[in-house]
Design an enzyme around this catalytic site. Structure first.
Site: not given
Ligand SMILES: NC(=O)c1ccc[n+]([C@@H]2O[C@H](COP(=O)([O-])OP(=O)(O)OC[C@H]3O[C@@H](n4cnc5c(N)ncnc54)[C@H](OP(=O)(O)O)[C@@H]3O)[C@@H](O)[C@H]2O)c1
Length: 353
Positions: A242, A149
């Site tokens: 950000h 991001c």
């Molecule tokens: N946040 C940002 O600004 C941002 C920006 C760019 C990229 N990213 C990337 O995008 C991805 C998601 O980030 P996020 O911030 O949305 O993370 P997050 O809020 O922690 O969400 C993670 C998601 O993955 C699911 N998950 C975890 N373990 C799983 C499993 N074993 N099987 C199926 N689903 C599973 C979780 O489901 P449960 O609720 O059921 O555990 C939740 O829906 C990451 O790779 C991160 O590095 C994030």
């Protein structure tokens, strides 16, 4: 026109719920299923809501979360939008591509793979051609990533300036929002009233991903851009958005008026193609002494579907042969789900979907 069925992976997370926001009434895509882990199985979206500044449709709030199932997704969906943790995304996204699904992902696992583009349609739309060299492409499956991001937030301004004046060095310091760490993210006792000057692997990502994106793809290979990026990254107690401080070393010495004209006039392929989630003006320049700020500028962008998709630049200055500015962007929209949706819209416009 019939819509394309899509799956949302990580639908209970910060990125997944921005995907739902952008796709619940999308002109090209139809949400087939919301997928997450067994922990969330059978819960309605209303029970696992994280996004607080969007009002979802009633029928969206009633949808149930299912356990992620590659077989079911590949049978029912042409596209998967992925917001799952990197360690899981690596194998899962490969399996989906092998099963013929077009994967548009936010996870970092495949960003540095050969033939996998880190795509920002305003910046490097031609790099989408790299997917045709992925072994799964012949059966319709492929992986397109977007950058982390903080890189996304400055990619378009840097591309505009690099093309016009040549970039030699970029010194960037970030003030990154809490939502960038996912949910629940940074423990509240570490975050409230504090600044944490460390985000694991973020500086390394900025120093490589920008060079890949602003480079070229030819003869089956990515050629990285030659300018240097030096990053310092910190987490601040802001919900979304950000802020990034920039010091730029350019080959030429344009005036500040020329720089502003270059940024404001910058347009890319999404604007030419009038893609649904493309901001009409991708880079906005503000003149107030105290802008951009997350509270005022995080949702920059128009039309309504592109809110949060524009980057705001402010405090443009010049001195000692360098240029200084602040950049502001929405990390889970432009830097996350919105970026992937725009990538899929580009793929559709190019006949790849
Ligand atoms: N946040 C940002 O600004 C941002 C920006 C760019 C990229 N990213 C990337 O995008 C991805 C998601 O980030 P996020 O911030 O949305 O993370 P997050 O809020 O922690 O969400 C993670 C998601 O993955 C699911 N998950 C975890 N373990 C799983 C499993 N074993 N099987 C199926 N689903 C599973 C979780 O489901 P449960 O609720 O059921 O555990 C939740 O829906 C990451 O790779 C991160 O590095 C994030």
């Amino acid at each position: 026109m019939s819509k394309i069925n899509v799956a949302i992976l990580g639908a209970t997370g910060m990125i997944g719920q921005r995907f739902i926001q952008m796709l619940e009434d999308h002109p090209y895509f139809e949400i087939e299923g919301l997928y997450a882990s067994e922990r969330s199985q059978g819960k309605k979206l209303s029970e696992v809501l994280k996004v607080r500044d969007h009002v979802y449709l009633d029928e969206t709030m009633d949808r149930e979360i299912e356990v992620m199932d590659v077989g079911k997704i590949s049978k029912n969906c042409r596209v998967a939008f992925s917001g799952i943790p990197s360690d899981l995304a690596g194998p899962t996204e490969t399996q989906l591509a092998e099963a013929g699904v077009a994967v548009f992902t936010n996870a970092g696992s495949h960003r540095m793979d050969e033939h996998v583009p880190i795509l920002i349609p305003e910046v490097n739309p031609d790099q989408i051609e790299a997917i045709k060299d992925q072994p799964t492409y012949k059966d319709g499956g492929y992986i397109v990533t977007n950058a982390n991001c903080s890189s996304t937030g400055i990619a378009a301004p840097l591309a505009a300036l690099d093309r016009a004046y040549g970039l030699k060095q970029v010194f960037v310091s970030t003030y990154q929002a809490l939502s960038g760490a996912g949910y629940p993210g940074v423990p509240s006792l570490d975050a409230v009233g504090n600044v944490v000057p460390f985000i694991s692997h973020e500086e390394e990502k900025m120093e490589t991903e920008l060079a890949k994106m602003l480079g070229t793809y030819s003869n089956g290979k990515f050629n990285f851009a030659g300018f240097k990026v030096m990053a310092n990254c910190a987490r601040v107690p802001v919900v979304d958005g950000h802020l990034e401080s920039l010091v730029l070393d350019l080959e030429q010495q344009p005036t500040l008026e020329e720089i502003e004209k270059t940024l404001v006039g910058f347009r890319g392929e999404p604007q030419k193609l009038n893609l649904p989630s493309a901001p009409v003006q991708p880079i906005i320049v503000r003149h107030e002494d105290n802008r951009p700020q997350p509270v005022f500028d995080v949702m920059a962008g128009s039309p309504a579907r592109a809110k949060g998709m524009a980057v705001t630049i402010g405090r443009l200055r010049q001195g000692n042969g360098y240029y200084k500015a602040f950049a502001m962007s929405h990390n889970t929209l432009r830097g996350g789900a919105g970026g992937s949706v725009l990538n899929a819209e580009l793929a559709k416009a190019k006949g790849i979907l």
